[in-house]
Design a protein around this motif. Structure first.
Motif, mmCIF file in Angstrom:
data_model
loop_
_atom_site.group_PDB
_atom_site.id
_atom_site.type_symbol
_atom_site.label_atom_id
_atom_site.label_comp_id
_atom_site.label_asym_id
_atom_site.label_seq_id
_atom_site.Cartn_x
_atom_site.Cartn_y
_atom_site.Cartn_z
ATOM 1 N N GLU A 131 -77.659 55.008 12.064
ATOM 2 C CA GLU A 131 -77.776 54.259 10.432
ATOM 3 C C GLU A 131 -77.492 55.401 9.873
ATOM 4 O O GLU A 131 -76.811 54.207 8.893
ATOM 5 N N ARG A 132 -77.651 56.241 9.410
ATOM 6 C CA ARG A 132 -77.935 57.111 8.097
ATOM 7 C C ARG A 132 -76.024 57.405 8.386
ATOM 8 O O ARG A 132 -75.374 57.334 7.133
ATOM 9 N N VAL A 133 -76.043 57.734 9.428
ATOM 10 C CA VAL A 133 -73.919 58.249 9.746
ATOM 11 C C VAL A 133 -72.982 56.828 9.125
ATOM 12 O O VAL A 133 -72.283 57.846 8.226
ATOM 13 N N LYS A 134 -74.130 55.841 9.796
ATOM 14 C CA LYS A 134 -72.785 54.994 8.938
ATOM 15 C C LYS A 134 -72.894 54.045 7.331
ATOM 16 O O LYS A 134 -71.732 53.869 6.268
ATOM 17 N N VAL A 135 -74.313 54.154 7.368
ATOM 18 C CA VAL A 135 -74.220 54.181 5.899
ATOM 19 C C VAL A 135 -73.667 55.194 4.832
ATOM 20 O O VAL A 135 -73.079 55.170 4.252
ATOM 21 N N ARG A 136 -73.894 56.021 5.132
ATOM 22 C CA ARG A 136 -72.679 57.263 4.446
ATOM 23 C C ARG A 136 -70.821 57.221 4.179
ATOM 24 O O ARG A 136 -71.055 57.661 3.891
ATOM 25 N N ILE A 137 -70.887 57.115 5.636
ATOM 26 C CA ILE A 137 -69.349 56.622 5.550
ATOM 27 C C ILE A 137 -68.921 56.134 5.330
ATOM 28 O O ILE A 137 -67.957 56.028 4.765
ATOM 29 N N ARG A 138 -69.838 54.999 5.219
ATOM 30 C CA ARG A 138 -69.529 53.750 4.936
ATOM 31 C C ARG A 138 -69.299 53.279 2.968
ATOM 32 O O ARG A 138 -68.936 53.078 2.384
ATOM 33 N N SER A 139 -70.261 53.958 2.425
ATOM 34 C CA SER A 139 -70.177 54.328 0.811
ATOM 35 C C SER A 139 -68.879 55.378 0.633
ATOM 36 O O SER A 139 -68.699 54.969 -0.373
ATOM 37 N N ALA A 140 -69.203 56.345 1.502
ATOM 38 C CA ALA A 140 -67.993 56.819 1.142
ATOM 39 C C ALA A 140 -66.607 56.667 1.236
ATOM 40 O O ALA A 140 -65.491 56.616 -0.118
ATOM 41 N N ARG A 141 -66.514 55.656 1.510
ATOM 42 C CA ARG A 141 -65.184 54.795 1.851
ATOM 43 C C ARG A 141 -64.829 53.295 1.414
ATOM 44 O O ARG A 141 -63.862 53.359 0.197
ATOM 45 N N THR A 142 -66.229 52.999 0.387
ATOM 46 C CA THR A 142 -66.127 52.161 -0.605
ATOM 47 C C THR A 142 -66.658 51.973 -2.061
ATOM 48 O O THR A 142 -66.423 51.307 -2.965
ATOM 49 N N SER A 143 -67.332 52.831 -1.939
ATOM 50 C CA SER A 143 -68.001 53.685 -3.325
ATOM 51 C C SER A 143 -67.871 54.634 -4.240
ATOM 52 O O SER A 143 -67.726 56.036 -3.349
ATOM 53 N N THR A 144 -67.250 54.189 -5.094
ATOM 54 C CA THR A 144 -66.939 55.562 -6.078
ATOM 55 C C THR A 144 -67.291 55.765 -7.355
ATOM 56 O O THR A 144 -67.765 57.011 -8.300
ATOM 57 N N GLY A 145 -68.539 55.166 -7.552
ATOM 58 C CA GLY A 145 -70.048 55.685 -8.945
ATOM 59 C C GLY A 145 -71.197 55.965 -7.959
ATOM 60 O O GLY A 145 -71.376 54.807 -7.061
ATOM 61 N N PRO A 146 -72.227 55.178 -8.930
ATOM 62 C CA PRO A 146 -74.014 55.157 -8.627
ATOM 63 C C PRO A 146 -73.893 53.784 -8.051
ATOM 64 O O PRO A 146 -73.160 52.722 -7.772
ATOM 65 N N LEU A 147 -74.323 53.721 -7.311
ATOM 66 C CA LEU A 147 -75.554 52.899 -6.465
ATOM 67 C C LEU A 147 -76.432 52.268 -6.912
ATOM 68 O O LEU A 147 -76.943 52.430 -7.945
ATOM 69 N N GLU A 148 -75.952 50.547 -6.882
ATOM 70 C CA GLU A 148 -76.632 49.265 -7.798
ATOM 71 C C GLU A 148 -77.653 48.782 -6.754
ATOM 72 O O GLU A 148 -77.066 47.968 -6.434
ATOM 73 N N ILE A 149 -79.012 48.711 -7.348
ATOM 74 C CA ILE A 149 -80.137 47.844 -6.245
ATOM 75 C C ILE A 149 -80.226 47.394 -6.593
ATOM 76 O O ILE A 149 -81.359 47.561 -7.951
ATOM 77 N N GLY A 150 -80.285 45.956 -7.414
ATOM 78 C CA GLY A 150 -81.042 45.190 -8.102
ATOM 79 C C GLY A 150 -80.623 45.691 -9.581
ATOM 80 O O GLY A 150 -79.510 46.208 -10.335
ATOM 81 N N SER A 151 -81.829 45.506 -10.382
ATOM 82 C CA SER A 151 -81.349 46.234 -11.387
ATOM 83 C C SER A 151 -81.290 47.817 -12.557
ATOM 84 O O SER A 151 -81.527 47.872 -12.710
ATOM 85 N N LEU A 152 -81.993 48.555 -10.291
ATOM 86 C CA LEU A 152 -81.622 50.045 -10.389
ATOM 87 C C LEU A 152 -80.355 50.262 -10.815
ATOM 88 O O LEU A 152 -79.610 49.649 -10.006
ATOM 89 N N ARG A 153 -80.383 51.443 -11.277
ATOM 90 C CA ARG A 153 -78.537 51.998 -10.524
ATOM 91 C C ARG A 153 -78.955 54.097 -10.824
ATOM 92 O O ARG A 153 -79.683 54.212 -11.345
ATOM 93 N N VAL A 154 -78.234 54.182 -9.757
ATOM 94 C CA VAL A 154 -78.602 55.104 -9.073
ATOM 95 C C VAL A 154 -77.447 56.164 -8.521
ATOM 96 O O VAL A 154 -77.105 55.797 -8.020
#
Length: 239
Positions: A131-154
């Motif tokens: 699951e972590r492999v899937k998340v990391r690869i998916r994030s690398a392909r789709t995200s270029t900036g900080p993560l946003e979870i609700g009001s959180l920005r990480v």
């Protein structure tokens, strides 16, 4: 080093019939771990190269072309922490998951500071690693900036956290605890898992260390940020 010789020492594990979901390099001196993880990832459609020698693994990884590198830390001749440092210097966008029996927070924080994207402690569940492999690869392909979870920005690269536009300072343990919850979006994480992953301890039903740190995070990030699931554990509130 001779390219042909290096290639011959790399053991390619590939499922030609399965759809390839990404290209992964595993660097670990334990053959049992190499083959176990490679077989599991192959069955999920990934193309996997494995290397037991850290020097060769570093050379191969530095050429690029991998969606993900899974890296052990305790290896002879060249520590994994050095491999990580040199790899990120050459390939700063390389996604790396550290897979190690070292569970102390200082080592984890050092790996994150050097550029690791995730840290999985041995012994481990293959399903969790997958699951972590899937998340990391998916994030690398789709995200270029900080993560946003609700009001959180990480910002995982800079290790910075914001609530709305307000920066929030977290201690090492607090950040690791938050990071562990982020790795399980929408799912409840048990106290046993958190204690093992963040503190490296076996579960002690009499310990309230998790409760104390969750309370600190709620105080800093907001009372609704982390949800208590009675009898099960905690879940990050993505609303």
């Amino acid at each position: 080093m001779n390219h042909v010789g290096l290639t011959n020492r790399l053991r390619r594990v590939r499922e030609d019939e399965a759809p390839v979901s990404g290209r992964i390099l595993i660097i670990d001196d334990e053959d049992r771990i190499l083959q176990f993880v490679a077989r599991g990832l192959r069955s999920e459609g990934y193309e996997v190269d494995v290397c037991a020698d850290p020097h060769e693994g570093l050379e191969v990884a530095q050429r690029g072309g991998y969606d993900l590198v899974i890296l052990d830390l305790l290896m002879p001749t060249l520590p994994g922490i050095t491999v990580l440092d040199r790899l990120i210097q050459r390939q700063p966008r390389q996604v790396v998951i550290v897979l190690s029996c070292l569970t102390d927070s200082r080592t984890k924080v050092q790996c994150f500071q050097l550029g690791a994207d995730d840290y999985v402690a041995k012994p481990f569940s293959f399903h969790e690693l997958l699951e972590r492999v899937k998340v990391r690869i998916r994030s690398a392909r789709t995200s270029t900036g900080p993560l946003e979870i609700g009001s959180l920005r990480v910002d995982l690269v800079r290790r910075q956290v914001q609530v709305g536009n307000q920066p929030v300072a977290l201690t090492e343990r607090e950040f690791l605890l938050l990071w562990e919850l982020i790795q399980h979006p929408g799912r409840t994480v048990s106290k046993e898992h958190l204690l093992a992953s963040v503190w490296g301890y076996k579960f002690d039903p009499g310990s309230n260390v998790i409760d104390v740190y969750v309370a600190r995070l709620r105080q800093k990030l907001g009372p609704e940020t982390i949800v208590t699931v009675r009898g099960e554990g905690y879940r990050l509130n993505a609303a």
